[in-house]
Design a protein around this motif. Structure first.
Motif, PDB file in Angstrom:
ATOM      1  N   ARG A  96       0.871  -1.174   0.000  1.00 11.15           N
ATOM      2  CA  ARG A  96       0.000   0.000   0.000  1.00 11.15           C
ATOM      3  C   ARG A  96       0.905   1.220   0.000  1.00 11.15           C
ATOM      4  O   ARG A  96       1.955   1.209   0.648  1.00 11.15           O
ATOM      5  CB  ARG A  96      -0.902   0.002   1.232  1.00 11.15           C
ATOM      6  CG  ARG A  96      -1.883  -1.174   1.287  1.00 11.15           C
ATOM      7  CD  ARG A  96      -2.340  -1.424   2.713  1.00 11.15           C
ATOM      8  NE  ARG A  96      -3.431  -2.391   2.798  1.00 11.15           N
ATOM      9  CZ  ARG A  96      -3.269  -3.706   2.807  1.00 11.15           C
ATOM     10  NH1 ARG A  96      -2.044  -4.219   2.717  1.00 11.15           N
ATOM     11  NH2 ARG A  96      -4.303  -4.514   2.906  1.00 11.15           N
ATOM     12  N   ILE A 118       1.659   5.598   0.110  1.00 16.12           N
ATOM     13  CA  ILE A 118       1.324   6.973   0.481  1.00 16.12           C
ATOM     14  C   ILE A 118       2.080   7.892  -0.474  1.00 16.12           C
ATOM     15  O   ILE A 118       3.292   7.716  -0.690  1.00 16.12           O
ATOM     16  CB  ILE A 118       1.734   7.292   1.935  1.00 16.12           C
ATOM     17  CG1 ILE A 118       0.987   6.403   2.933  1.00 16.12           C
ATOM     18  CG2 ILE A 118       1.491   8.775   2.243  1.00 16.12           C
ATOM     19  CD1 ILE A 118      -0.467   6.724   3.117  1.00 16.12           C
ATOM     20  N   PRO A 151      -4.413  10.165   6.215  1.00 13.98           N
ATOM     21  CA  PRO A 151      -4.816   9.661   4.898  1.00 13.98           C
ATOM     22  C   PRO A 151      -5.606   8.356   4.976  1.00 13.98           C
ATOM     23  O   PRO A 151      -6.509   8.126   4.170  1.00 13.98           O
ATOM     24  CB  PRO A 151      -3.492   9.468   4.152  1.00 13.98           C
ATOM     25  CG  PRO A 151      -2.427   9.562   5.172  1.00 13.98           C
ATOM     26  CD  PRO A 151      -2.956  10.384   6.288  1.00 13.98           C
ATOM     27  N   GLY A 185      -9.414   7.495   3.553  1.00 20.24           N
ATOM     28  CA  GLY A 185      -9.803   6.336   2.772  1.00 20.24           C
ATOM     29  C   GLY A 185     -11.010   5.622   3.316  1.00 20.24           C
ATOM     30  O   GLY A 185     -11.777   5.004   2.564  1.00 20.24           O
ATOM     31  N   LEU A 224      -2.898   6.457  -0.984  1.00 22.30           N
ATOM     32  CA  LEU A 224      -3.628   7.531  -0.310  1.00 22.30           C
ATOM     33  C   LEU A 224      -2.725   8.753  -0.260  1.00 22.30           C
ATOM     34  O   LEU A 224      -1.494   8.641  -0.365  1.00 22.30           O
ATOM     35  CB  LEU A 224      -4.035   7.105   1.101  1.00 22.30           C
ATOM     36  CG  LEU A 224      -5.037   5.954   1.182  1.00 22.30           C
ATOM     37  CD1 LEU A 224      -5.128   5.424   2.602  1.00 22.30           C
ATOM     38  CD2 LEU A 224      -6.410   6.402   0.691  1.00 22.30           C
ATOM     39  N   GLY A 259      -7.305   9.664  -2.852  1.00 16.74           N
ATOM     40  CA  GLY A 259      -6.605   8.404  -3.014  1.00 16.74           C
ATOM     41  C   GLY A 259      -7.086   7.695  -4.261  1.00 16.74           C
ATOM     42  O   GLY A 259      -8.083   8.076  -4.874  1.00 16.74           O
ATOM     43  N   SER A 296     -10.506   6.653  -8.393  1.00 19.11           N
ATOM     44  CA  SER A 296     -10.020   7.761  -7.569  1.00 19.11           C
ATOM     45  C   SER A 296     -11.175   8.452  -6.869  1.00 19.11           C
ATOM     46  O   SER A 296     -12.307   8.471  -7.369  1.00 19.11           O
ATOM     47  CB  SER A 296      -9.261   8.776  -8.436  1.00 19.11           C
ATOM     48  OG  SER A 296      -8.116   8.188  -9.012  1.00 19.11           O
TER      49      SER A 296
END
Length: 459
Positions: free
Chosen positions: A88, A90, A157, A161, A324, A335, A356
């Protein structure tokens, strides 16, 4: 003459569907009334231009009661699960940085400074809050336990999400009660998590670990199968005109119009599984205290934009869940999910699909923009983040005026007042995601609990 049922359910979103299915399975005579011509509520999947797009939830954590329900419905063969080891990301300081998921990754990550890492590691030594009835914001809770950097660059963030919300306004105990409970019980989240992990290992038997999952044909597979099982008890395009509440049996009378015909159903149990606005419209005159509380629950507004690129136009690896974006990075997109990297059959061969999100509590005006403006913003930012000069292809755009309920500071106390407002109305059950938990598994668990409670009172 009114037709009597054991239970009337209003709203064929996932909660209303699961509750109706469980009650039907228990042998109850149920009427599930849905105002629109489809089931699923915010769960909505669609094939467009050869792509499988999701307008609502893109996936769910497959565990516990949700797993059992899927097996019960015979949907195991339809399940698809994401690779749990997929990273994942950032987006921070013009780079996609992998979220650290292990101690070595935490040491190496560029998402936190040395000072930020030391502050995070000091969590076990932070004194617990002196608890009282006053709720604490998510921002305050995370900054107090882990420091400002963890809040700004990792947690905020993540909350965008889940809730598309503002951590300064959201209640820690309402949004993440398990975290606040760990502090209450153990004084430290680190020590609490360690003890919880060991406890789970001791009790681990047949339970499978949580997996991020969906279905081959999209999330709408689940509500569609539930609707099939419910059968003729489900009535679509049923426009409710009035609900009467009585202290005598039958306690509830529902008048509605369907296909130009007027109907009147009665029951001793009523489940209202709709957003707050509908609850207020239907019950506000008879339950003014309930209406007063529900009217104060806010929802975020959100735009969901599906864009595609050719695989050959993206130089970087797309192995991962997506990314994110912390606020303060000069990017309006909240994100992006890499759908075609997570699950099969999301995009045609040679193309990739991205979903998005833009708007939420930090960008209230985004949904007011014209569609072409939103597409230009999100596609431009996506091109920059992915370092590609290719233009994205628009697959679809959807605007939610009431996307996700916000559990703001005071929500826990509000829930107690809501409970008090309906306590005197025997057989009345509220089942919206504005109460506790916005995920699909949360809604499934809530529905099963209500069905069990009703079954107990009618046995």
């Amino acid at each position: 003459m009114a037709t009597h049922h054991d239970t009337i359910v209003i709203g064929a979103g996932i909660t209303g569907l699961v509750a109706s299915y469980k009650l039907c399975k228990q042998g109850q005579k149920v009427a599930l009334l849905e105002a629109s011509d489809r089931v699923g509520g915010v769960i909505r999947s669609e094939q467009k231009q050869g792509f499988l797009v999701e307008y609502g939830p893109n996936s769910f954590l497959e565990s516990g009661e949700t797993t059992e329900l899927i097996t019960e419905l015979g949907l195991n063969e339809e399940l698809v699960s994401a690779n749990p080891k997929a990273p994942r990301y950032i987006y921070f300081r013009d780079r996609l940085e992998a979220v650290p998921m292990s101690p070595p990754a935490l040491i190496a990550t560029r998402l936190l400074s040395v000072k930020g890492k030391l502050r995070l590691l000091s969590e076990p030594f932070v004194a617990p809050r002196r608890f009282n009835d006053e709720e604490e914001s998510l921002a305050s809770f995370v900054c107090r336990r882990f420091g400002q950097e963890v809040h700004d660059r990792l947690f905020s963030p993540f909350v965008s999400g889940v809730y598309a919300g503002n951590t300064e306004l959201l209640s820690a105990s309402a949004c993440f009660p398990k975290l606040t409970d760990l502090e209450k019980e153990h004084g430290s989240l680190f020590f609490g998590m360690v003890k919880t992990i060991f406890a789970k290992r001791e009790a681990k038997k047949a339970k499978s670990s949580s997996r991020l999952s969906s279905f081959r044909s999209g999330m709408q597979t689940l509500p569609h199968r539930l609707a099939e099982k419910i059968g003729n008890s489900l009535l679509l395009s049923a426009k409710i005109e009035k609900i009467n509440i009585s202290q005598q049996s039958p306690k509830y009378s529902v008048e509605f119009v369907r296909d130009g015909q007027r109907y009147s159903f009665t029951s001793d149990n009523l489940i209202v599984a709709t957003p707050t606005k509908i609850v207020v419209e239907l019950l506000g005159d008879q339950l003014p205290e309930l209406s007063k509380e529900l009217e104060t629950i806010e929802y975020t507004r959100l735009a969901v934009i599906h864009l595609s690129f050719k695989v050959s136009d993206i130089a970087r690896s797309l192995n991962g869940f997506g990314f994110l974006i912390p606020r303060g990075q000069s990017v309006r997109t909240l994100g992006t999910i890499w759908n075609s990297s997570l699950f099969p059959n999301r995009a045609p061969e040679g193309e990739v699909l991205f979903t998005s999100f833009i708007g939420g509590a930090h960008d209230l005006g985004a949904v007011e923009l014209r569609d072409e403006e939103l597409v230009a913003i999100v596609s431009g930012e996506l091109k920059k983040i992915l370092s590609t000069s290719a233009d994205a292809k628009l697959i679809s755009l959807w605007k939610w005026q009431k996307a996700i309920p916000q559990y703001c500071i005071g929500h826990v106390a509000k829930l107690k007042r809501i409970e008090a407002a309906v306590k005197g109305q025997k057989g009345l059950y509220l089942a919206g995601n504005y109460l506790q938990g916005v995920s699909v598994p949360d809604c499934v668990s809530r529905a099963i609990k209500i069905a069990e409670d009703i079954n107990k009172t009618t046995c």
